[in-house]
Scaffold this motif. Structure first.
Motif: not given
Length: 186
Positions: A2, A4, A30, A35, A37, A39, A41
């Protein structure tokens, strides 16, 4: 993972961020206000690349916990003003505490410490900027604007409007050259 992101205040912001991150080759799960997200890292170099792209667009990656909480409060309040204000059926402190799952007094202290303004004053500033926008559009009566922004009466809206701007809503409408502040700049 995620990310931010600061200054995401509307659906257009979400579209721009989504488009730019997809152009960088990221697979997004999303995209919400504040925020995103993804898939997989990402490494530090990719994060720096993302940060540069976002800064060029007026956004900013948020890394520390305090800043994320502040941005969550701001995003929640902006969303409330833009989309749900007339539906607010509890006091603001309870609304914030419920939506962020934190004790309101801690949130309030943190916000005041970092921003130098109380949550309530920030919320009032947002409401007045929205009222300015609606007054400038000249499509709604003051009574309708007061209802939309969850004021108890036109008098309450007018008093707060004058306290913040120095003008009554009617006078503000007459001097259309008065400048508005973008909501994300408050």
């Amino acid at each position: 993972m995620i990310l931010h992101i600061k200054n995401m205040v509307c659906d257009r912001c979400k579209m721009v961020v989504k488009s730019e991150l997809e152009q960088l080759g990221l697979q997004l799960l999303s995209v919400d206000l504040g925020k995103v997200e993804i898939k997989n890292t990402i490494n530090e170099n990719k994060k720096n690349e993302i940060s540069k792209v976002l800064i060029a667009l007026g956004f900013e990656l948020i890394d520390d916990k305090k800043s994320r909480i502040i941005e969550k409060i701001k995003t929640l309040l902006r969303d409330l003003i833009q989309n749900k204000n007339a539906d607010l059926n509890q006091n603001l402190s309870a609304y914030i505490a419920d939506h962020l799952n934190h004790d309101y007094s801690k949130l309030s202290n943190l916000f005041s410490e970092v921003e130098g303004i109380s949550i309530e004053k920030y919320y009032i500033n947002l409401k007045i900027e929205k009222a300015k926008e609606l007054v400038m559009y000249d499509e709604l009566s003051l009574s309708e604007i007061a209802d939309l922004l969850n004021y108890s009466s036109v008098a309450h809206l007018s008093n707060q409007f004058k306290k913040v701007t120095g003008f009554t809503p009617t006078h503000f409408k007459q001097i259309k050259e008065a400048k508005r502040i973008q909501i994300d700049k408050i």
